[in-house]
Design a protein around this motif. Structure first.
Motif: not given
Length: 536
Positions: A431-441
């Motif tokens: 499972w590769e971490h490919v992107a982040t959406f800041n504070a979206l969680g």
């Protein structure tokens, strides 16, 4: 038939610890409207389909499909049984959706589900009519330049109604194979303590031997609708992410012998500590030897770690906290000479912790009356997606990023949303971490009426929609044209992440929601709205 577990390794280079917040932008989003010739029929759940699993599987179904092989091409099925395709090249000159296939063999069914479509490859598709019939369709090349009707090469009733979760196409030993993954929620006589229903995943292989026919059927059963389920490339296996485990029960109609669990004596012990929380703080009560004095208490607290015990003995509670706290604002007292009550001040107000100490299962979480009432209210409104967790990682959405790869999975990590790409052929990087959406969680947890969530395949923005009208767009940080300063920290801000809100001119529920790099597509029963989010 073996199952394996893998850990999620975060790529720290894709995290932004200095992200502050989204700035609301009042820039208008150009919105275009396609009126449908016939309604998209939302199949209402029957009184017999009363469980939370029915709602998760069928009540929250996304009626709009995005074609990952042909840019800005979407498909849906209307109430006349027509599969309709719309490809957008010029927003100001939107045409009508074009019929590519018509379901004509559909039979009457009391427990009929919504029709479901899965685009298998650039030239193949799988279709369920909602009554239990599966179609395998040769589409030839799709997209705006193609006006060919799809050709059914397989059509067969496969039992109770189902929806299609995923499908792939591959060639093995010169034979064309289609792997199709079906989902059913079925009455289960063995499920006597719960709802009386269980969830069935059926993995079917349709192969072109002399004609297209079913060559293999495998059934898995579990007690919760999976958040993610997909067939691996070349049909070598399945990847399933679920609250509860799934087991293979049948292969080609024959029961699978389940391994006998090894006998194990489990001593039932009382929890060592109890804990509860609010948005601002946590309260922990640790059981101590009766008559303990404050001089005998061992207590050490840093921003990320805690250690509690009695002097001269191993700690009763020790380890890394789920998220940071403020040690200066935390305190402890002895209660009733037999327990230690600790108050911990959260450093980040808002996110609820799924566990107190990472990996420690010896405590018991005590929910306040207010929190219990809030969960019951959310369940009653059937917008419970945000209540579901994969361990400590809350599921957010699934998205197709690259048609040659398996679908990606987006999970909450602390306050952020992280996108994970499965690589079944790479055990060391499964499972590769490919992107982040800041504070979206953190942001999505505040959307009480959230129905769907998704992101652009190039990760330029993420989007959420409510059940009615409103959609929210969260863009990745971009350089600012004017000089901005952070007043609290006295430093210049180089990038700003914009948030935009749009409201549709419709009072119909949102039934479908998909994003491309340039556009956001929103489907209601009578309209398809096209929002121009990005320019080339």
């Amino acid at each position: 038939m073996a199952a394996s577990n893998y850990s999620l390794k975060v790529n720290r280079d894709l995290l932004d610890p200095n992200f502050e917040s989204y700035r609301l932008s009042l820039d208008a989003i150009p919105t275009y409207n396609v009126e449908l010739d016939a309604a998209v029929e939302e199949v209402k759940l029957k009184d017999t389909q009363y469980t939370l699993e029915h709602m998760r599987a069928f009540g929250m179904y996304n009626y709009l499909q995005l074609d990952p092989w042909y840019e800005d091409s979407v498909l849906f099925v209307d109430c006349k049984g027509r599969v309709l395709s719309l490809t957008v090249t010029l927003d100001t000159a939107l045409g009508k959706a074009r019929e590519v296939f018509h379901i004509t063999e559909s039979s009457q069914c009391e427990d009929r589900l919504c029709a479901s479509l899965s685009l298998t490859s650039a030239t193949w598709a799988a279709l369920s009519d909602g009554t239990g019939r599966l179609y395998v369709l040769r589409t030839s090349k799709r997209g705006d330049s193609s006006h060919m009707k799809w050709e059914p090469l397989f059509s067969e009733v496969l039992g109770e109604p189902f929806i299609i979760l995923h499908s792939i196409s591959h060639v093995q030993a010169g034979v064309h194979n289609m792997e199709v993954l079906l989902l059913r929620v079925q009455k289960d006589p063995q499920e006597t303590k719960g709802s009386g229903y269980s969830v069935s995943l059926e993995w079917i292989t349709v192969a072109n031997t002399k004609k297209y026919e079913v060559t293999k059927r495998r059934v898995l059963r579990g007690k919760s609708v999976p958040h993610y389920a997909a067939v691996e490339p070349q049909g070598k296996g399945l990847m399933v992410a679920s609250e509860k485990p799934f087991l293979f029960t049948h292969v080609d109609g024959q029961p699978v012998e389940q391994p006998e669990p090894e006998p194990m004596e489990v001593e039932k012990t009382d929890p060592i500590y109890f804990w509860q929380q609010t948005a601002e703080d946590l309260t922990v009560c640790v059981r101590m030897p009766e008559g303990v004095t404050k001089e005998e208490v061992w207590f050490r607290l840093t921003a990320d770690n805690i250690s509690i015990g009695v002097q001269g003995f191993p700690p009763l509670l020790e380890g890394q906290l789920f998220t940071s706290v403020d040690p200066e604002a935390s305190a402890w007292i002895i209660k009733n000479e037999k327990s230690l009550e600790v108050t911990l001040q959260k450093r980040s107000e808002g996110p609820m912790w799924p566990e107190l100490v990472m990996g420690d299962r010896r405590g018991e979480y005590v929910m306040s009356d207010e929190q219990a009432a809030l969960i019951c209210e959310r369940l009653a409104h059937l917008t419970s997606e945000e209540l579901v967790n994969l361990g400590s990682h809350q599921y957010l959405f699934t998205v197709d990023v690259n048609p040659s790869e398996m679908p990606c999975l987006c999970l909450r990590h602390d306050v952020d949303a992280l996108v994970w790409q499965p690589h079944p052929d790479q055990p060391s990087n499964m499972w590769e971490h490919v992107a982040t959406f800041n504070a979206l969680g953190y942001v999505q947890a505040s959307k009480r009426d959230k129905k769907f969530a998704t992101c652009a395949p190039n990760f330029s923005y993420a989007s959420l929609c409510e059940c009615l009208r409103r959609a929210f767009i969260y863009r990745q940080p971009s350089p600012v044209e004017t000089v901005l300063f952070n007043r609290k920290q006295g430093r210049q801000v180089g990038q700003v992440a914009k948030q935009q809100v749009t409201s549709l001119d419709s009072d119909k529920p949102i039934l479908g929601f998909r994003a491309t790099n340039e556009r956001l597509y929103i489907l209601t029963s009578s309209n398809l709205f096209v929002l121009k989010v990005n320019n080339n």
